[in-house]
Design an enzyme around this catalytic site. Structure first.
Site, PDB file in Angstrom:
ATOM      1  N   HIS A 129       0.729  -1.665  -0.199  1.00 30.39           N
ATOM      2  CA  HIS A 129      -0.419   0.220   0.020  1.00 30.39           C
ATOM      3  C   HIS A 129       1.073   1.141   0.565  1.00 30.39           C
ATOM      4  CE1 HIS A 129       0.902   0.746   4.396  1.00 30.39           C
ATOM      5  NE2 HIS A 129       0.666  -0.585   4.585  1.00 30.39           N
ATOM      6  N   GLU A 144      -0.934   7.661   7.004  1.00 29.16           N
ATOM      7  CA  GLU A 144      -1.232   8.059   8.433  1.00 29.16           C
ATOM      8  C   GLU A 144       0.085   7.753   8.743  1.00 29.16           C
ATOM      9  OE1 GLU A 144      -1.523  11.507   7.910  1.00 29.16           O
ATOM     10  OE2 GLU A 144      -3.355  12.049   6.668  1.00 29.16           O
ATOM     11  N   GLY A 200       0.073  -2.343  12.332  1.00 30.69           N
ATOM     12  CA  GLY A 200      -0.069  -3.627  12.496  1.00 30.69           C
ATOM     13  C   GLY A 200      -1.286  -3.569  12.254  1.00 30.69           C
ATOM     14  N   GLU A 223      -1.814  -6.874   7.465  1.00 26.90           N
ATOM     15  CA  GLU A 223      -1.194  -6.816   7.554  1.00 26.90           C
ATOM     16  C   GLU A 223      -0.564  -7.796   8.713  1.00 26.90           C
ATOM     17  OE1 GLU A 223       2.440  -6.373   8.181  1.00 26.90           O
ATOM     18  OE2 GLU A 223       3.178  -4.316   7.458  1.00 26.90           O
ATOM     19  N   LYS A 226       8.655   4.738  16.229  1.00 28.92           N
ATOM     20  CA  LYS A 226       8.952   3.725  16.534  1.00 28.92           C
ATOM     21  C   LYS A 226      10.429   3.925  17.022  1.00 28.92           C
ATOM     22  CE  LYS A 226       7.372   1.509  12.439  1.00 28.92           C
ATOM     23  NZ  LYS A 226       7.799   1.237  11.150  1.00 28.92           N
ATOM     24  N   ARG A 251      10.423  -6.631  15.051  1.00 34.00           N
ATOM     25  CA  ARG A 251      10.547  -6.062  13.841  1.00 34.00           C
ATOM     26  C   ARG A 251      11.057  -7.123  12.485  1.00 34.00           C
ATOM     27  NH1 ARG A 251      11.648  -0.508  11.713  1.00 34.00           N
ATOM     28  NH2 ARG A 251      10.767  -1.095  10.038  1.00 34.00           N
ATOM     29  N   ARG A 252      11.859  -7.442  12.788  1.00 33.32           N
ATOM     30  CA  ARG A 252      11.927  -8.373  11.711  1.00 33.32           C
ATOM     31  C   ARG A 252      12.166  -9.789  11.546  1.00 33.32           C
ATOM     32  NH1 ARG A 252      11.400  -6.052   6.749  1.00 33.32           N
ATOM     33  NH2 ARG A 252      12.452  -3.808   7.202  1.00 33.32           N
ATOM     34  N   GLY A 266       3.793  -4.386   4.711  1.00 35.83           N
ATOM     35  CA  GLY A 266       4.758  -4.973   4.098  1.00 35.83           C
ATOM     36  C   GLY A 266       5.529  -6.441   4.760  1.00 35.83           C
TER      37      GLY A 266
END
EC number: 5.4.2.11
Length: 243
Positions: free
Chosen positions: A9, A13, A22, A87, A98, A114-115, A183
């Protein structure tokens, strides 16, 4: 050869505000609307067309898809919305900035949240107003289907259910498909398609509003993949390699 287009996407915002999003249903930013329109123009200029589209039930992905299809004069094609393409659920991190979260918990811990494929962020309490069970759009789901937090592995599991049951059969049947999603949803699908090991996916970032094209053989094995710009293919040598 079959082509599949994956599209994250446009900027939301909360992307703009650098917040964990999320399942929070935030809208596109002004720039995100422009990114989506540009993606539609890119696809049209490069002579792409679609027979069907898939997206999540979150408005930033839905609206991105609507804008793209408008630019391509394809608003009439069937669009399938599924919560399984949402997501990744960031649990109690949703809504937090973050940078502030890194300051509080440390860079390494936040990077893991996060990863990492296996590590889950702190879970939401079901009494929390952010719990998805409070939203009408999830009223038909069983309680055990409603996440309070997820890692990438959890996300991949639900994404692949839709891939195997709904999306892949249509592609094998000759349909041209676009998926407008998120993502981590798309990272999970890329991990599967390219057979990327868990330690190879951590640093993959899929940019907002940029079409990612997969050329697939008859068994839906990737032949090649590339991002698409106004002038055609944009090769990305930083993309993780399949094993």
């Amino acid at each position: 050869m079959r082509k599949l287009v994956l599209l994250r996407h446009g900027q939301s915002e909360w992307n703009k505000e650098n917040r964990f999003t999320g399942w929070t249903d935030v809208d596109l930013s002004v720039d995100g609307v422009s990114e989506a329109a540009q993606a539609g123009r890119i696809l049209k200029k490069n002579n792409y067309t679609f027979d069907a589209a898939y997206t999540s039930v979150l408005k930033r992905a839905i609206r991105t898809l609507q804008i793209v299809l408008y630019e391509m004069d394809l608003l009439w094609i069937p669009v399938y919305k599924s919560w399984k393409l949402n997501e990744r659920h960031y649990g109690a991190l949703q809504g937090l900035n973050k940078d502030e979260t890194r300051d509080k918990y440390g860079e390494d811990q936040v990077h893991l949240w996060r990863r990492s494929v296996e590590v889950r962020p702190p879970a939401l309490e079901k009494s929390d107003k952010r719990y998805p069970g409070n939203e009408k759009k999830y009223a038909s789901l069983k309680e055990e289907e409603l996440p309070v937090t997820e890692n990438l592995e959890d996300t991949e599991k639900r994404v692949l259910q839709d891939w195997r049951e709904l999306i892949a059969p249509n592609i094998k049947g000759g349909k041209n498909i676009i998926i407008s999603a998120h993502g981590n949803t798309l990272r999970a699908l890329v991990k599967y398609l390219d057979n990327i090991p868990s330690d190879g996916i951590a640093n993959l970032n899929i940019p907002t509003g940029t079409p990612l094209v997969y050329e697939l053989d008859e068994n839906l094995e990737p032949i090649t993949r590339y991002y698409l710009g106004m002038d055609g293919k944009i090769e990305d040598d930083k993309f993780p390699k399949k094993v």
